[in-house]
Design a protein around this motif. Sequence first.
Motif, short mmCIF file in Angstrom:
data_model
loop_
_atom_site.label_atom_id
_atom_site.label_comp_id
_atom_site.label_asym_id
_atom_site.label_seq_id
_atom_site.Cartn_x
_atom_site.Cartn_y
_atom_site.Cartn_z
N ARG A 1 1.19 6.77 -0.40
CA ARG A 1 0.04 5.83 -0.61
C ARG A 1 -0.85 6.14 -1.63
O ARG A 1 -1.39 7.05 -1.89
CB ARG A 1 -0.82 6.07 0.65
CG ARG A 1 -1.77 4.95 0.96
CD ARG A 1 -2.46 4.88 2.54
NE ARG A 1 -3.29 6.11 2.73
CZ ARG A 1 -4.51 6.11 2.69
NH1 ARG A 1 -5.20 5.10 2.33
NH2 ARG A 1 -5.13 7.37 2.94
N ARG B 1 0.62 -1.18 -0.11
CA ARG B 1 -0.04 0.04 -0.05
C ARG B 1 0.88 1.24 -0.10
O ARG B 1 0.58 2.31 -0.64
CB ARG B 1 -0.91 0.00 1.21
CG ARG B 1 -1.96 -1.08 1.15
CD ARG B 1 -2.85 -0.73 2.30
NE ARG B 1 -3.86 0.24 2.23
CZ ARG B 1 -4.41 0.71 3.25
NH1 ARG B 1 -4.53 0.17 4.33
NH2 ARG B 1 -5.34 1.88 2.86
N ARG C 1 -6.49 1.18 -4.77
CA ARG C 1 -5.76 -0.25 -5.10
C ARG C 1 -6.49 -0.81 -6.04
O ARG C 1 -7.67 -0.65 -6.34
CB ARG C 1 -5.87 -1.20 -3.71
CG ARG C 1 -5.13 -0.58 -2.61
CD ARG C 1 -3.60 -0.48 -2.78
NE ARG C 1 -3.06 -1.64 -3.23
CZ ARG C 1 -2.82 -2.69 -2.26
NH1 ARG C 1 -2.97 -2.52 -1.07
NH2 ARG C 1 -2.20 -3.88 -2.67
#
Length: 341
Positions: A163, A148, A167
Amino acid sequence: MIKPWLFEFFPELGDEARDPAPAEMADYAMRYLDLWARDEALGFEGIFFSEHHFGGSFSASPNLLIAAVAQRTRKLRLGVMGVVLPYYHPARVVEEIGLLDLLTGGRLEVGTAVGVPQELARLGMTMEEARERSDEIVDVIDAALAQRVVSHQGKHFSFSNLRLLPRTLQRPSPPRWTAVVSVESARRAARRGVKISTGFNSTETIRTIFDAYRAEADAAGLAAGPDCLALRRRVAVAVTAGEARDYAAAVSERLKSFVAQDSRLKQSVPDAPPPAGGFTISDEEFITGTPAEVAEQIVEQCRAVGAGHFLAVLHWGAAIDEVTAAHELFGSKTIPILRAA
């Protein structure tokens, strides 16, 4: 089974001498969107868009085309072959991969490329620099798809604790591809577990490239069956063989101009200019004939090299009416033969 894909350039409407009216360009774009949506019903596995800049195509940002087509389709796989990495910051590449995988409902295919020399040169970038940037970005993609938060310290990019969101929907990542033209680039892809696509060269040369990929993957303990390999060819299809040959001759003429601008290519098409380069466009690059004849040639070449995917460049650079007719004929008549092969 041979999985049939489209390899789409989205050719430019007009040229340096003619700038189409805005309404004409808008209608042209809508016709292509309708065509790509129709391709799902025709049985294509998916579409790989190509990224090109500064003339010849309208595909400077193919991720936008994926987002648009995703809203009109439900099953079609969508990707770029490939995103020209040296143009971008790696954080943008990774985050767009995640967003597109969500927007497509997990139908994204991730393809990357170093780029075309003459296009990179227009921005003052050498192929050496482009390869360095591409290698760095690939390292970031590898890391970001596995975790991540990402940090990277390299020659061209440096950052800490980013970050990158969102995703991907497909885990651990969408299928990943790269375009190759040499044994060494195929070996590098195999070591990373990335699928490969190639064209231009003869079937014999492509078999050598694919053999190197299979051997390298085997040495690394990775699977490397037909699903990891895609053969790309320019296809001209028509109801009669004579009509198909006329279409193919026009494709060949358009290709001569393209080849003359690319220092990597040598051309075997008769009467073409002889630019220096690193690989040859073989006569086998052109698949021509009736739907059944085209299917026979595709099956023969895919079997010879061990490819499970075929990427069709249908009537490259032709007018939209001709391209639409080719999609219908290839989809209705050729694809069933490929699916059964």
